[in-house]
Scaffold this motif. Structure first.
Motif, PDB file in Angstrom:
ATOM      1  N   CYS A  29       0.816  -1.192  -0.062  1.00  0.00           N
ATOM      2  CA  CYS A  29      -0.062   0.086   0.049  1.00  0.00           C
ATOM      3  C   CYS A  29       0.910   1.378  -0.044  1.00  0.00           C
ATOM      4  O   CYS A  29       0.592   2.357  -0.667  1.00  0.00           O
ATOM      5  N   SER A  33       0.718   3.945  -3.106  1.00  0.00           N
ATOM      6  CA  SER A  33       0.585   5.446  -2.697  1.00  0.00           C
ATOM      7  C   SER A  33       1.611   6.290  -3.023  1.00  0.00           C
ATOM      8  O   SER A  33       1.436   7.513  -3.593  1.00  0.00           O
ATOM      9  N   ALA A  59      -5.348   6.578  -3.111  1.00  0.00           N
ATOM     10  CA  ALA A  59      -4.393   6.395  -2.287  1.00  0.00           C
ATOM     11  C   ALA A  59      -4.586   6.697  -0.883  1.00  0.00           C
ATOM     12  O   ALA A  59      -4.465   5.966   0.161  1.00  0.00           O
ATOM     13  N   CYS A  93      -5.607   1.639  -2.751  1.00  0.00           N
ATOM     14  CA  CYS A  93      -4.320   1.973  -3.185  1.00  0.00           C
ATOM     15  C   CYS A  93      -4.093   1.405  -4.662  1.00  0.00           C
ATOM     16  O   CYS A  93      -3.346   2.528  -5.297  1.00  0.00           O
TER      17      CYS A  93
END
Length: 719
Positions: A29, A33, A59, A93
């Motif tokens: 993630c 992001s 995100a 994300c």
């Protein structure tokens, strides 16, 4: 033949797997992001349009779900709420990364690989993200669906919100575009793909898409109803846990409604806020209301992660903004250096301010110690000093309540509090040790960042050490002032007593002798017999005067010290006190001759008073008196030990007598040691009974010819 069932995984192995999954998903993630937001900044710096939603719209909500989800999964292995938050966070994300990749491919990466697949995944699967809200709402807080008829309401809410994602996956692209009401951006024309499409009779898809949208709103409303039902039948704590989640869910429903009515950046921002609010509500329930019985480490880790992410995003935005504004070349490099020079100090100050707000002043241990030293110096009393210490600890470690208590050298307890203790919080009390013994306690309510690092522990130890030294010095100075005043008063009292005894006793006696002798001299020829009688009377008065002088001198210094020496006097006193009491006293006195008179008197008086207490209160059968020079020869080490009832348990420094109250005999023993600059203590013996110990300093130059006293009271010169 029956195949044996495979053994269930151990809790430790399950927990390790959950932590590994949490870490892996969080790294995924975070990477997605950072890349998505970086691509957004790059696209923004070029000034190119963004036909697809910016990557941050996926995100940021994804991180808001993934961070607490990863933390919960690491602390609660495979809990449904943790799995749902982390799974949907990762999905979000990746959806944001897909959107930003499409925008970047159109802005400055023409023909980028995977752009068409990213656009297809974003457009076709993005609607599944909306199902995160009803899933979390109906499972919170225990991870199970409600019972009875409400279970069907919960299942129906998930099914209803899933109709729109299902339709988005298989509906023809033309029908979806028509449903949006706006033509597809020409830049996206080459990216529109439809690997799977379900063609229905004309007019079917528009009606189905409308039904799916309405069903999504109804499903969200049903999940809200489930939360209300749980809250209605819950206790006070559970109602508080659900209240914040309910408010956050209302924000999400409003955001979804706004997104259906008027899609755009405003709806994206509101929806991001709503998802973040759901995560925040769960964190509040976990940290503030003790859901899942997880400590404050969760909230601190979350805040730390968010701070790191915020600073990283700020640095990235600044770099991109400077690059877009200044371009390239020497002038741009100089300008960028100037901007960085101005920004970095501000960044450091901001980080320090945020760290102090979140975790207290512990991040700057030098400043904590300097501030404490200044406050201790400004405080005029030991009470004020200890209050300054409690306030310093509370600010340094950002704890709501601190209580510190120390034993006073003069007796009793000195305590100070700062803050307010929460009745629901567990206040841990730790002993304070100084020079090898426990002298007090420190109680702290759970701090905002409860787990102490090694540096935090060192800082706390340094604060306590400095506080104990300062308070002890202040107490000692006050006690010395009291002792000095007592000595002055005792000296004046002794002078008055001596004047009274000399003036009222010995003076008249000597005057009478003088008068008798004068009268005898006047009558020695006229009346020899009367003269002889007067001389005999004067002689008797003189004998009484000698006895009076001896009595006064003995009051000033025990006669036994002058007659037998210190060792013999102690042996004689032990024999006298033990006679008739059944107490067997053994003496081991090995001290040099020529000790200062004050030291000899102090040793003799302490032994006498200690043995008197043993005879009166201890009900002991055996006792021992030991007195000898210390290892360096500059102190007298004295110990009186008995095997009695041990009524002095926990008694130190002359605070209480055997009955538990402050005893004048114990105070007298301690004062005799302290006024010479020594120390005195009373504590339970290792094998029961009581130990009285005193350490008295011996000035340099004391004669080193030890004289030993045996148990029978005789003395002998050591070889």
């Amino acid at each position: 033949m029956t195949t044996p069932a495979a053994p269930a995984p151990s809790p430790a192995r399950s927990g390790a797997a959950a932590r590994a999954t949490a870490i892996s998903a969080f790294v995924l993630c975070a990477a997605a992001s950072v890349i998505a937001i970086g691509l957004d900044v790059a696209v923004w710096s070029t000034g190119a349009p963004q036909p697809v939603a910016p990557g941050w719209t996926g995100a940021l909500p994804g991180l808001a779900l993934a961070i607490p989800g990863a933390l919960l999964l690491s602390r609660l292995p495979w809990h449904p709420i943790a799995i749902a938050m982390l799974g949907y966070g990762a999905f979000w994300c990746l959806d944001g990364l897909a959107a930003s990749w499409v925008d970047a491919s159109l802005a400055f990466l023409p023909g980028a690989p995977g752009a068409a697949a990213a656009f297809w995944a974003y457009g076709r699967f993005g609607a599944w993200l909306l199902t995160a809200i009803p899933v979390i709402l109906v499972l919170f807080p225990d991870g199970r669906l409600p019972r009875g008829a409400w279970r069907w309401v919960a299942v129906s809410s998930i099914v209803a919100t899933s109709l729109m994602p299902l339709a988005s996956m298989v509906a023809p692209a033309a029908e979806l575009i028509a449903q949006e009401g706006e033509p597809v951006d020409p830049l996206l024309a080459d990216l529109v793909t439809a690997p799977v499409e379900l063609h229905l009779p004309p007019g079917s898809w528009p009606a189905l898409l409308v039904i799916a949208r309405v069903a999504m709103l109804l499903g969200l409303a049903a999940s809200l109803a489930v939360v209300l039902h749980r809250r209605r039948g819950a206790d006070e704590v559970r109602r508080a846990q659900l209240r914040w989640l309910l408010l956050a869910a209302i924000v999400v429903v409003l955001a979804v409604l706004g997104w259906f009515v008027q899609p755009g950046e405003a709806a994206d921002v509101l929806f991001t806020i709503g998802v973040a609010a759901v995560s925040a509500a769960i964190l509040i329930a976990v940290t503030r209301y003790r859901l899942y019985e997880i400590d404050g480490l969760l909230s601190w880790t979350l805040i730390s992660a968010l701070l790191v992410a915020a600073f990283a995003i700020a640095d990235l935005l600044l770099a991109a903004g400077v690059g877009a504004s200044l371009g390239a070349g020497p002038v741009a490099l100089v300008a960028a250096a100037i901007v960085a020079a101005a920004y970095l100090p501000f960044r450091r100050r901001l980080r320090r301010a945020v760290a102090r707000l979140v975790s207290g002043e512990r991040e700057e241990p030098y400043e904590v110690m300097v501030g404490l030293a200044e406050r201790l110096e400004a405080a005029e009393t030991s009470e004020a000093q200890l209050a300054a210490v409690a306030a310093t600890i509370r600010r340094a470690f950002l704890t709501p309540y601190v209580r510190i208590a120390l034993e006073r050298t003069s007796g009793g307890e000195l305590a100070a509090e700062d803050g307010t203790a929460d009745a629901a919080a567990v206040v841990a009390a730790d002993p304070i040790r100084y020079r090898g013994r426990t002298i007090g306690t420190l109680a702290m309510a759970p701090a905002r960042r409860p787990r102490f690092s090694a540096r935090d522990r060192r800082l706390l130890d340094d604060v306590i050490r400095q506080a104990v030294a300062a308070v002890s010095a202040s107490d000692a100075n006050a006690e010395l002032r009291d002792i000095r005043a007592g000595l002055v008063g005792a000296r004046e009292d002794e002078r008055r007593r001596m004047r009274r005894e000399l003036h009222d006793g010995l003076g008249p006696m000597l005057a009478g002798i003088t008068l008798r002798l004068d009268a005898a001299a006047g009558r020695i020829e006229a009346d020899p017999d009367e003269s002889r009688r007067l001389i005999d009377a004067a002689a008797a008065d003189a004998s009484r005067a000698v006895d009076e002088v001896r009595r006064i001198a003995q009051g000033l210094r025990p006669a036994a010290l002058g007659e037998l020496g210190l060792a013999g006097a102690i042996a004689q006193q032990c024999e006298r006190l033990s006679a008739g009491s059944g107490l067997d006293v053994r003496t081991d006195v090995d001290l040099p001759e020529g000790l200062p008179a004050a030291v000899e008197v102090a040793v003799y008086r302490i032994v006498s008073e200690a043995l008197t207490n043993v005879v009166r209160h201890a009900d002991a059968r055996h006792a021992s008196v030991t007195a000898r020079l210390g290892e360096r020869g500059d102190t007298v080490e004295l110990a009186v030990v008995d095997d009695g009832r041990g009524d002095a348990r926990g008694v130190t420094d002359g605070r209480t007598d055997a009955a538990g109250a402050a005893g004048s005999g114990l105070r007298s023993q301690r004062q005799r040691a302290v006024e010479l600059g020594g120390a005195w203590s009373m504590a339970p013996g290792a094998d029961g009974g009581t130990e009285v110990r005193a350490t008295l300093p011996v000035p340099a130059g004391t004669a080193a010819s030890p004289v030993a006293a045996t148990s029978d009271g005789t003395t002998e010169r050591a070889a």
